[in-house]
Write a protein that holds these residues in place. Structure first.
Motif, short mmCIF file in Angstrom:
data_model
loop_
_atom_site.label_atom_id
_atom_site.label_comp_id
_atom_site.label_asym_id
_atom_site.label_seq_id
_atom_site.Cartn_x
_atom_site.Cartn_y
_atom_site.Cartn_z
N ARG A 24 0.86 -1.58 0.08
CA ARG A 24 -0.11 -0.10 0.15
C ARG A 24 0.88 1.46 0.24
O ARG A 24 1.17 2.80 -0.42
N ARG A 25 2.17 1.02 0.84
CA ARG A 25 2.29 2.35 0.82
C ARG A 25 3.82 2.32 -0.18
O ARG A 25 3.67 4.02 -1.20
N ARG A 85 10.64 0.17 7.55
CA ARG A 85 11.95 1.33 7.89
C ARG A 85 11.53 2.69 6.58
O ARG A 85 11.24 3.77 6.80
N SER A 86 11.44 2.21 5.76
CA SER A 86 11.98 2.70 4.60
C SER A 86 10.43 3.57 3.69
O SER A 86 11.02 4.30 3.02
N VAL A 87 9.06 3.06 4.15
CA VAL A 87 8.77 3.48 4.06
C VAL A 87 7.40 4.16 5.11
O VAL A 87 6.48 4.15 4.91
N GLY A 88 8.11 4.28 6.83
CA GLY A 88 7.21 4.76 7.19
C GLY A 88 6.55 4.08 8.11
O GLY A 88 5.41 3.98 9.24
N ILE A 89 6.96 2.64 8.28
CA ILE A 89 5.79 1.77 9.19
C ILE A 89 6.42 1.06 9.92
O ILE A 89 8.15 0.76 9.80
N VAL A 122 -8.72 1.33 4.78
CA VAL A 122 -7.80 0.12 4.96
C VAL A 122 -6.74 1.07 5.66
O VAL A 122 -5.63 -0.63 6.07
N GLU A 123 -5.88 2.03 5.54
CA GLU A 123 -4.59 2.59 6.10
C GLU A 123 -4.36 2.30 8.02
O GLU A 123 -3.50 1.97 8.58
N GLN A 199 5.98 -5.28 -4.82
CA GLN A 199 6.84 -4.43 -6.02
C GLN A 199 7.86 -3.21 -5.79
O GLN A 199 6.72 -2.24 -4.80
N GLU A 200 8.02 -3.50 -6.20
CA GLU A 200 8.84 -1.73 -6.03
C GLU A 200 7.96 -0.62 -6.58
O GLU A 200 7.52 -1.02 -7.00
N ALA A 201 7.82 0.60 -5.91
CA ALA A 201 7.31 1.65 -6.33
C ALA A 201 7.61 2.64 -7.68
O ALA A 201 6.55 2.62 -8.24
#
Length: 225
Positions: A24-25, A85-89, A122-123, A199-201
């Motif tokens: 999702r992020r 951590r790379s996407v703020g989770i 969802v978030e 998958q990667e952004a």
């Protein structure tokens, strides 16, 4: 479908799937990478484990049954925490006490689509489960999540007391399985392409661009296939 309509991204997901939270992020990042393409995201239900009882079950026992080697669980959790951590989770797996059945959570997500609040719900559910250790099998938790996202909590509570949309959610899950979805997240772009996994952004952004380009010039796209 008109070329000017927003590009639809259907995400088949379960809110107890850590890879779906990560996905999702990353999708959020991907959408920011292609601001020229208007999109609409719709969340579709999936049960990661349909055998979990309605009231949920002890998560430690559940994980031990799936992964008898504790070292394997630790390795999976540590990898997810690093990626998160790379996407703020902030994955806090130790805080999770209950492995829930998410059928009712998917009902709330379905209702949120009508209200235009689906992504927010969802978030919030992801954060409640993975960062706060909340029990998503409890109606009170789901009602609170709906309220936090801006939905009418009283209406949601009343609907959860009955079986509104239970059959509809089960049918959506069955449809995904018939289409060959065996794991989540699964991103379906404009009913043209499916991308499996978190998958990667950049990969997701490329899928958005390709789908948008083919919608604008289907003949040219066909020549490249």
């Amino acid at each position: 479908m008109s070329a000017t309509d927003p590009l639809a991204i259907d995400v088949v997901s379960d809110v107890v799937c850590p890879w779906c939270f990560l996905g999702r992020r990353r999708l959020e990042q991907a959408i920011e990478m292609v601001p020229e393409v208007p999109v609409v995201v719709r969340w579709r239900p999936y049960l990661l484990d349909p055998n979990v009882p309605e009231e949920g079950m002890d998560r430690a026992a559940y994980m031990k049954a799936k992964f008898p080697d504790p070292a394997q669980i630790r390795a999976i959790h540590e990898r997810l925490q690093e990626l998160g951590r790379s996407v703020g989770i902030d994955y806090r797996f130790d805080a999770i006490e209950v492995a829930p059945n998410t059928l009712n959570a998917h009902r709330v997500i379905r209702w949120a689509l009508v209200e235009g609040m689906q992504d927010a719900v969802v978030e919030r559910l992801f954060k409640l489960y993975f960062e706060e250790g909340a029990d998503l099998s409890r109606a009170e938790t789901l009602v609170d999540a709906a309220r936090d996202a801006g939905m009418n909590a009283e209406v949601v509570a009343r609907l959860l007391e009955g079986d509104a949309d239970l059959d509809a959610v089960r049918e959506e899950i069955a449809v995904a399985q018939r289409l060959g979805v065996t794991g989540v997240p699964c991103f379906i772009f404009d009913n043209r392409y499916a991308v499996m996994g978190a998958q990667e952004a950049e990969t997701l952004a490329a899928a958005i661009r390709r789908t948008a380009d083919e919608r604008l010039s289907p003949d040219a796209a066909a020549e490249t296939d």
